[in-house]
Design a protein around this motif. Structure first.
Motif, PDB file in Angstrom:
ATOM      1  N   LYS A  60       0.694  -1.176   0.046  1.00 16.59           N
ATOM      2  CA  LYS A  60      -0.001   0.077   0.074  1.00 16.59           C
ATOM      3  C   LYS A  60       0.877   1.257   0.086  1.00 16.59           C
ATOM      4  O   LYS A  60       0.664   2.097  -0.616  1.00 16.59           O
ATOM      5  N   ILE A  61       1.828   1.243   0.700  1.00 17.61           N
ATOM      6  CA  ILE A  61       2.671   2.362   0.852  1.00 17.61           C
ATOM      7  C   ILE A  61       3.513   2.687  -0.459  1.00 17.61           C
ATOM      8  O   ILE A  61       3.705   3.797  -0.768  1.00 17.61           O
ATOM      9  N   VAL A  62       3.993   1.375  -0.932  1.00 15.88           N
ATOM     10  CA  VAL A  62       4.385   1.484  -2.124  1.00 15.88           C
ATOM     11  C   VAL A  62       3.777   2.369  -3.385  1.00 15.88           C
ATOM     12  O   VAL A  62       3.890   3.158  -4.214  1.00 15.88           O
ATOM     13  N   GLN A  63       2.489   1.715  -3.554  1.00 16.32           N
ATOM     14  CA  GLN A  63       1.312   2.315  -4.424  1.00 16.32           C
ATOM     15  C   GLN A  63       1.141   3.717  -4.177  1.00 16.32           C
ATOM     16  O   GLN A  63       0.887   4.601  -4.953  1.00 16.32           O
ATOM     17  N   GLU A  64       1.246   4.252  -2.742  1.00 13.57           N
ATOM     18  CA  GLU A  64       0.765   5.587  -2.586  1.00 13.57           C
ATOM     19  C   GLU A  64       2.057   6.376  -2.991  1.00 13.57           C
ATOM     20  O   GLU A  64       1.824   7.305  -3.475  1.00 13.57           O
ATOM     21  N   GLU A  65       3.369   5.669  -2.765  1.00 14.74           N
ATOM     22  CA  GLU A  65       4.606   6.292  -3.240  1.00 14.74           C
ATOM     23  C   GLU A  65       4.392   6.530  -4.798  1.00 14.74           C
ATOM     24  O   GLU A  65       4.721   7.808  -5.418  1.00 14.74           O
ATOM     25  N   ILE A  66       4.105   5.350  -5.579  1.00 19.32           N
ATOM     26  CA  ILE A  66       4.026   5.629  -6.786  1.00 19.32           C
ATOM     27  C   ILE A  66       2.720   6.533  -7.433  1.00 19.32           C
ATOM     28  O   ILE A  66       2.977   7.476  -8.285  1.00 19.32           O
ATOM     29  N   SER A  67       1.717   6.780  -6.699  1.00 19.00           N
ATOM     30  CA  SER A  67       0.687   7.857  -6.845  1.00 19.00           C
ATOM     31  C   SER A  67       1.425   8.949  -6.755  1.00 19.00           C
ATOM     32  O   SER A  67       0.933   9.881  -7.366  1.00 19.00           O
TER      33      SER A  67
END
Length: 605
Positions: A60-67
């Protein structure tokens, strides 16, 4: 054979293969196996759950960083575009204030050519179009003369082919207007800036029209984008007028349908969604200065390598933690099973293990204490075994006597039937002797049945009525009986032969001084979950102090003076069967006399 194997346990108790022997002997019922399962559940599963939660949170954190990265890239692209638009606004304003432009408003067509004003305006326009690659063309329009400087020539308004900006000009106020349109209704889209010409007049006298090629402007925005990202721009009518991907422009209706969720949202966001059957990062910015929406699409496949590396690392950590957890579980299982193994050896009378623990201090730890107690219990059991054998011999003798005593009631029933038959033969079938003998036979048969200690209230009342019938035949019309039993108490269970002693007590002690003349009332009621049955007479009664002593004896010692042995027997049986708070209570009659009450539960647990 199994006992022999377990007895051998202490000799090789620390050998690893001993574990498999226990599993072989007891299979899945083995404490060793069940302990291992419990420890695995307590150690491995929490560890696995923590790892999965951690992996989920990391993803989830990685996806938020990508976003966030995608949104930052979109900010850079939008800032580049809006910077270019601000430059174009400044340029159009400066061009509108230029002296040559102001003079153009009032000059006729021939005057423009003769004075060289047109040539100077051409040069200004050419300078700016060469300076900015994305500026496609610049028009200068004079409403007074209906002349347009158009594509390097001076033409009448009627001869201008690209005239879709005129509709906006006619509604133009005293400020800039930015229009998105197609030149000659063909691709590419233009961003047209209309700057009004108001040389000291309140009304517009013309306009500077700057046409920006959106496709060329994309090169400015593209420098802020990544290789895999696709930039889209929607105008205020939700039209897609720019895309960094030509494939999307060729299928823009399909893309707009896929981006339908963006159209109703008026705030900035960045999230992961399925677009055209592909998982993408979708970032959206709403322009504050123009009625545009910037959308940046980036396929998640661009981050597959990083995500796969993260997943691989996480799965390696989860696998390593599972192996360590299983190893720890196995070690803890063996350690926790050692006391059980020693106890099994002691139970099997292993002298080596037993002696080792007995020689130690019994209370030095819990295991030594338990083993010392087991050894003591074994010694006591050997003594009890001898006593038990003696008692079994006595029990066998008692059973023989009990079987022999069962013959007596049958003899008594047969004798009473014979007497009843003789009385009927001598006195006729309807006579008091036969009635009394029949009632006595039924009463004895009910009393001597050994099927249970408990009967229903209804069954006990039937036995009591047989006893009352005998008394009524004996005392003729002197004795009267009143029955007041509520129907709901009839199915409740009560102690067998508990009413007869109370009736006998009422006659012998209550009515004797009245020559057995009086009324006996038998009542029964249900109070909450308690059944109350009372036998009341109207005899001589009992002093209050004597009643108090009698009740104290009933509560504390289960007995009192020998004149009331029957009541004592009933009270003792009720307390043994139902508990301490139930039994017999003695109280005064409603008018005079004595009331003896049975109190017992409605339901028996």
């Amino acid at each position: 054979m199994g006992k022999k194997n377990r007895g051998d346990a202490p000799a090789d108790r620390r050998k690893p293969w001993q574990v498999w022997k226990y599993l072989k002997n007891y299979k899945f019922n083995s404490i060793l196996f069940r302990n291992f399962i419990i420890i695995v559940l307590l150690v491995v599963l929490p560890n696995l759950l923590v790892s999965l939660v951690y992996h989920t949170n990391m993803k989830k954190i990685v996806q938020e960083e990508i976003s966030d990265v995608n949104l930052n890239a979109l900010h850079r692209s939008s800032d580049a575009l809006e910077t270019a638009m601000r430059e174009m606004k400044t340029f159009s304003y400066n061009l509108a204030l230029d002296q040559d432009t102001q003079a153009f408003i009032f000059a006729e067509k021939e005057e423009l050519i003769e004075t060289g004003l047109a040539t100077r305006l051409y040069d200004n326009i050419k300078f700016y179009t060469l300076m900015y690659d994305y500026v496609d063309s610049i028009y200068i329009y004079s409403e007074k003369t209906d002349i347009v400087i158009y594509n390097g020539t001076v033409v009448d308004l009627g001869n201008v082919k690209d005239d879709t900006w005129l509709s906006v000009y006619r509604e133009l106020g005293d400020d800039y207007v930015i229009q998105t349109r197609q030149k000659n209704d063909k691709y590419p889209y233009f961003i047209t800036i209309l700057c009004p010409l108001t040389p000291g007049y309140q009304e517009n006298m013309g306009a500077v029209v700057v046409n920006i090629n959106v496709e060329k402007l994309g090169s400015v925005m593209g420098r802020a984008q990544g290789m895999t990202q696709t930039l889209l721009i929607l105008d205020d009518e939700e039209r897609l007028y720019y895309s960094s991907s030509r494939d999307i422009l060729d299928n823009k209706s399909y893309m707009l349908e896929a981006l339908d969720f963006v159209q109703d949202r008026q705030e900035d966001f960045s999230e992961i969604r399925m677009i055209l059957n592909e998982e993408m990062v979708v970032s959206c910015l709403v322009s504050e200065s123009m009625d545009w929406k910037y959308i940046l699409l980036n396929p998640m496949s661009a981050y597959d390598e990083k995500i796969n590396d993260l997943n691989g690392f996480m799965f390696q950590m989860i696998g390593l933690s599972l192996i360590l957890s299983l190893l720890v579980s196995y070690i803890l299982t063996l350690r926790s099973f050692e006391p059980v193994r020693d106890l099994m050896a002691v139970v099997d009378n292993d002298s080596v293990v037993g002696k080792r623990y007995i020689e130690d201090e019994p209370r030095s730890n819990e295991l030594r204490y338990v083993i010392s107690m087991v050894r003591n219990t074994q010694e006591q059991n050997s003594k009890l075994k001898m006593e038990l054998e003696e008692r079994l011999d006595k029990l066998n003798n008692s059973q023989l006597l009990a079987l022999q005593s069962q013959i007596d009631p049958h003899f008594l029933y047969n004798t009473l039937d014979t007497i009843n038959w003789l009385a009927a033969d001598k006195l006729g079938e309807e006579n008091e002797v036969s009635e009394m003998i029949s009632a006595l036979a039924r009463l004895l048969r009910s009393a001597l049945q050994r099927t249970s200690y408990l009967v229903t209230v209804e069954e006990e009342l039937e036995s009591a009525k047989q006893f009352i019938k005998i008394l009524e035949l004996r005392y003729q019309d002197k004795l009267k009986t009143v029955w007041d039993i509520k129907p709901e108490v009839l199915p409740c269970k009560m102690v067998k032969l508990s009413l007869q002693p109370l009736l006998e007590n009422a006659v012998n002690h209550g009515l004797r001084s009245k020559r057995y003349e009086g009324v006996i009332t038998i009542s029964g009621d249900l109070i909450h979950d308690t059944v109350v049955i009372s036998v009341e007479d109207d005899g001589v009664g009992m002093e209050e102090e004597q009643r108090r002593k009698m009740n104290d004896h009933l509560k504390e010692e289960y007995q009192f003076d020998d004149r009331h042995v029957g009541i004592r027997n009933v009270n003792q049986r009720m307390k043994l069967l139902f508990g301490e708070k139930y039994g017999v209570v003695v109280g005064p009659g409603k008018k005079h006399g004595l009331a003896v009450t049975l109190v017992f539960p409605k339901k028996i647990s």
